[in-house]
Design a protein around this motif. Structure first.
Motif, PDB file in Angstrom:
ATOM      1  N   GLU A  75       0.571  -1.665  -0.340  1.00 20.68           N
ATOM      2  CA  GLU A  75       0.226  -0.144   0.087  1.00 20.68           C
ATOM      3  C   GLU A  75       0.981   0.966  -0.256  1.00 20.68           C
ATOM      4  O   GLU A  75       0.455   2.288  -0.442  1.00 20.68           O
ATOM      5  CB  GLU A  75      -0.915  -0.327   1.030  1.00 20.68           C
ATOM      6  N   THR A  76       2.209   1.301   0.537  1.00 25.80           N
ATOM      7  CA  THR A  76       2.639   2.810   0.625  1.00 25.80           C
ATOM      8  C   THR A  76       3.783   2.463  -0.726  1.00 25.80           C
ATOM      9  O   THR A  76       4.722   1.414   0.634  1.00 25.80           O
ATOM     10  CB  THR A  76       2.773   2.375   1.968  1.00 25.80           C
ATOM     11  N   GLY A  77       4.220   3.313  -1.224  1.00 30.50           N
ATOM     12  CA  GLY A  77       5.944   3.247  -1.424  1.00 30.50           C
ATOM     13  C   GLY A  77       6.553   3.881  -0.966  1.00 30.50           C
ATOM     14  O   GLY A  77       7.116   5.022  -1.433  1.00 30.50           O
ATOM     15  N   ASP A  78       7.400   2.863  -0.120  1.00 35.07           N
ATOM     16  CA  ASP A  78       8.053   3.580   1.128  1.00 35.07           C
ATOM     17  C   ASP A  78       9.105   2.169   1.684  1.00 35.07           C
ATOM     18  O   ASP A  78       8.452   1.351   1.883  1.00 35.07           O
ATOM     19  CB  ASP A  78       7.836   4.477   2.347  1.00 35.07           C
ATOM     20  N   CYS A  79      10.303   2.378   0.940  1.00 30.36           N
ATOM     21  CA  CYS A  79      11.024   1.236   1.496  1.00 30.36           C
ATOM     22  C   CYS A  79      12.088   1.403   2.115  1.00 30.36           C
ATOM     23  O   CYS A  79      13.398   1.066   2.117  1.00 30.36           O
ATOM     24  CB  CYS A  79      11.530   0.477  -0.368  1.00 30.36           C
ATOM     25  N   SER A  80      12.144   2.705   3.453  1.00 32.82           N
ATOM     26  CA  SER A  80      12.628   3.231   3.707  1.00 32.82           C
ATOM     27  C   SER A  80      13.744   1.786   4.891  1.00 32.82           C
ATOM     28  O   SER A  80      14.677   2.283   5.214  1.00 32.82           O
ATOM     29  CB  SER A  80      12.447   4.147   3.931  1.00 32.82           C
TER      30      SER A  80
ATOM     31  N   GLY B 282       2.492   5.136  -6.450  1.00 38.12           N
ATOM     32  CA  GLY B 282       2.556   5.451  -5.319  1.00 38.12           C
ATOM     33  C   GLY B 282       2.616   3.947  -4.385  1.00 38.12           C
ATOM     34  O   GLY B 282       2.759   4.391  -2.348  1.00 38.12           O
ATOM     35  N   LYS B 283       2.648   3.323  -4.918  1.00 36.63           N
ATOM     36  CA  LYS B 283       2.414   1.694  -4.237  1.00 36.63           C
ATOM     37  C   LYS B 283       3.986   1.174  -4.336  1.00 36.63           C
ATOM     38  O   LYS B 283       4.927   1.456  -4.185  1.00 36.63           O
ATOM     39  CB  LYS B 283       1.665   0.805  -4.286  1.00 36.63           C
TER      40      LYS B 283
ATOM     41  N   GLY C 272      12.130  -4.374   4.646  1.00 42.36           N
ATOM     42  CA  GLY C 272      10.476  -3.012   3.740  1.00 42.36           C
ATOM     43  C   GLY C 272       9.439  -2.970   4.322  1.00 42.36           C
ATOM     44  O   GLY C 272       8.092  -2.248   4.366  1.00 42.36           O
ATOM     45  N   SER C 273       9.558  -3.079   6.277  1.00 44.82           N
ATOM     46  CA  SER C 273       8.257  -3.133   6.845  1.00 44.82           C
ATOM     47  C   SER C 273       7.390  -1.288   6.702  1.00 44.82           C
ATOM     48  O   SER C 273       5.893  -1.332   6.805  1.00 44.82           O
ATOM     49  CB  SER C 273       7.880  -3.169   8.331  1.00 44.82           C
ATOM     50  N   SER C 274       7.878  -0.824   6.122  1.00 48.83           N
ATOM     51  CA  SER C 274       7.717   0.887   5.994  1.00 48.83           C
ATOM     52  C   SER C 274       6.691   1.129   4.591  1.00 48.83           C
ATOM     53  O   SER C 274       5.719   1.745   4.924  1.00 48.83           O
ATOM     54  CB  SER C 274       8.777   1.819   5.603  1.00 48.83           C
ATOM     55  N   ALA C 275       6.469  -0.597   3.528  1.00 47.24           N
ATOM     56  CA  ALA C 275       5.987  -0.053   2.412  1.00 47.24           C
ATOM     57  C   ALA C 275       4.004  -0.790   3.134  1.00 47.24           C
ATOM     58  O   ALA C 275       3.439  -0.566   2.593  1.00 47.24           O
ATOM     59  CB  ALA C 275       6.204  -1.379   1.725  1.00 47.24           C
ATOM     60  N   GLY C 276       3.674  -1.090   4.517  1.00 48.45           N
ATOM     61  CA  GLY C 276       2.438  -1.637   5.159  1.00 48.45           C
ATOM     62  C   GLY C 276       2.565  -2.593   4.029  1.00 48.45           C
ATOM     63  O   GLY C 276       3.275  -3.772   3.848  1.00 48.45           O
TER      64      GLY C 276
END
Length: 191
Positions: free
Chosen positions: A88-93, A157-158, A97-101
């Motif tokens: 759900e979230t385009g965040d790989c920080s 954005g995913k 990888g949990s920041s991707a939701g």
């Protein structure tokens, strides 16, 4: 002598006008052909390693005439089956990888196998890595779009997440696929 020169220039002018008209006609034809070709839209996700893995790769999405074609090519996987999902979230920080939701699931469906009763729009499925750790998968669907205004279809954005294990296609909410070993944000390619 002046008459011959005048006649020569007149002939040259007539030929040039005639050739110019052909070019204009051809340009008109080219515009017509170009206008009838549908524009495609492209998005990509560059996959980077997570959870101390060596996974890398690229996932490409191309939309044309309402259909989205996805192609993923990954390396650095352990041989065997691995789940691949849209999250759900385009965040790989985050290192894991949990920041991707969680799975992208705008319709609030149960997790499952793509195309069967109940599945998330992010449930791509499994891909198989060969003995060299290389895996490829393709998918084509009209349930996704690239950059459209429909939040239930837009994948921009995913994130793409690749998991350590296979998706069992039934465990809720995510298929018991294990650690996240690869992550990449889906971004729109510039024209």
């Amino acid at each position: 002598m002046k008459n011959y020169l005048s006649i020569g220039l007149l002939c040259l002018a007539l030929v040039s006008c005639k050739d110019s008209k052909k070019v204009e006609e051809n340009n008109t034809d080219m515009v017509t052909v170009t206008d009838t070709i549908a524009k495609s839209v492209t998005a990509t996700a560059t996959i980077s390693a997570k959870s101390n893995s060596s996974v890398s790769g690229r996932v490409t999405f191309v939309e044309n005439d309402g259909m989205v074609f996805m192609e993923a090519e990954l390396t650095g996987l352990t041989p065997g089956m691995h789940a691949i999902h849209i999250h759900e979230t385009g965040d790989c920080s985050a290192e894991d990888g949990s920041s991707a939701g969680g799975h992208w699931n705008p319709t609030h469906a149960d997790h499952g196998a793509w195309g069967h009763d109940g599945f998330h729009l992010g449930d791509i499925g499994n891909l198989e890595a060969d003995e060299n750790g290389i895996a490829r998968i393709t998918k084509e669907t009209d349930l996704w779009c690239i950059g459209c205004e429909d939040a239930n279809k837009n994948i921009i954005g995913k994130a793409i997440i690749v998991h350590k294990d296979a998706d069992d296609l039934k465990s809720q909410p995510s298929g018991a696929a294990g650690d996240r070993v690869g992550c990449g944000e889906i971004v729109l390619e510039k024209e």
